[in-house]
Design an enzyme around this catalytic site. Sequence first.
Site, PDB file in Angstrom:
ATOM      1  N   GLY A  71       0.771  -1.142  -0.175  1.00 46.33           N
ATOM      2  CA  GLY A  71       0.050  -0.002  -0.322  1.00 46.33           C
ATOM      3  C   GLY A  71       0.898   1.158   0.042  1.00 46.33           C
ATOM      4  N   CYS A 110     -10.520  22.926  17.062  1.00 48.06           N
ATOM      5  CA  CYS A 110     -10.370  23.492  18.279  1.00 48.06           C
ATOM      6  C   CYS A 110     -10.127  22.014  19.322  1.00 48.06           C
ATOM      7  CB  CYS A 110     -11.762  23.847  18.817  1.00 48.06           C
ATOM      8  SG  CYS A 110     -12.223  25.345  17.885  1.00 48.06           S
ATOM      9  N   TYR A 132      -2.862   6.755   3.354  1.00 48.53           N
ATOM     10  CA  TYR A 132      -3.596   7.083   4.573  1.00 48.53           C
ATOM     11  C   TYR A 132      -3.669   8.355   4.817  1.00 48.53           C
ATOM     12  CZ  TYR A 132      -2.035   2.174   4.780  1.00 48.53           C
ATOM     13  OH  TYR A 132      -1.818   1.005   4.287  1.00 48.53           O
TER      14      TYR A 132
END
Length: 420
Positions: free
Chosen positions: A277, A344, A373
């Site tokens: 991957g 936040c 990813y």
Amino acid sequence: MDHFQIINGELHAERVPLSRIAEEIGTPVYVYSRATLERHARVFNEALSALPKKHVAFAIKANPNLAVLRVMQREGFGADVVSGGELARALAAGMPGQDIVFSGVGKLEREMIQGLDAGIGQFNIESEEEGIELAAIAAARGQRAACALRVNPDVDARTHEKISTGKAENKFGVPIDRAAGIYARLAALPGLDMRGVAVHIGSQLQHLQPLEDAFIKVGALIAELRANGQTVTHADLGGGLGVTYKAGEVYPTPAEYGAMVARVCGGWDVTLMFEPGRVIVGNAGVLLTRAIRVKRSSNNTPFVIVDAAMNDLARPAMYGAWHDFEAVRPTGQRMTAHIVGPICETGDTFAMDREIDALVAGDLAVFRTAGAYGATMASSYNSRGFVAEVMVDGDQFAVVADRIVPEAISAAERVPAWLD
Ligand code: LLP
């Protein structure tokens, strides 16, 4: 090697200046380079050229974008999928069912049926319970599901604990010392065609030795299975090769990996299967972002507040991962800063006390090595949307995933009548 380079003072993806993408598409935006994807696929294939029988299944979880999958399909890769959604993507990208491997500890009944409907090449069974369920479903349909048994070799891959999968305490596979018994019981079920074994010990691996240790255990298991009269024609060696996120770090090359595999597994007389991957897509993508403002902090190290956040690129917040950060138009001046997003919570921090290219509000920059990813792990936290994805090909580019605005996400929500 990748195709993100400074040309005439500005960072380009292949021959496209990143400022052009920022102007036309806006920021933040993921940018992939087709030439880099192809190069990495070819280097990986080349590294395995000494092996007579092999099958490469791109681990879709690393980057499931349909355009990326189409590039993989054109390079002859099949797919390693872990959900019905990924299976549908592999088929939509034109990958033949036969070239698809279905991994994962929690396959649902409907996903098993979806795999049988698609005629996928192999289910990687992760428990005896799962094998029994799949056998019943396949037999009821008059089918035999081709399967490999995934084993847990209890090897420490020496990577981040959240992406290690081959230690005894990890949820993956069956304990290797119980594998022969489980394999024999599953092979006796009419709904299954047990054809091999699978192993995957973790991701972002920096050392080949743990892989070699695992493969040696798998080789011994194959010999034991055959001595017991079982058939073994396939061995799936998983993925896991790490890539350089930080200049100066050294990772094994695909060629070194291929040579180790040929030495350790070359005599097994099986089709060797691979599920890479990150090594294919990681350095083929960047996350392009703009500095919103630069804020002075209490100790005078400035905060560079960028328009990308932990919801767009989760790896730094989740794993403490490092992504190189570079200005699109570097002036040569440097500064030490904290790089943060607008979300936040303090976890929305990409880097602390990092020496970076000097930036002022409005400047463009990239997080490197964001092709794996990255977009796929995004969320809409803080009611931020999903960022767009772009693929560059030479001097052209195309949007390969639209930006999903917050209004499109809230449009799926309903206030029930009894709250009116
Ligand atoms: N095969 C299986 C069964 C896997 O579980 C994985 C990755 C792969 C192949 C592909 O591994 P790769 O070649 O990409 O290392 N989100 C984490 C990585 C999770 C990896 C999960 N499994 C990160 O951002 O680092």
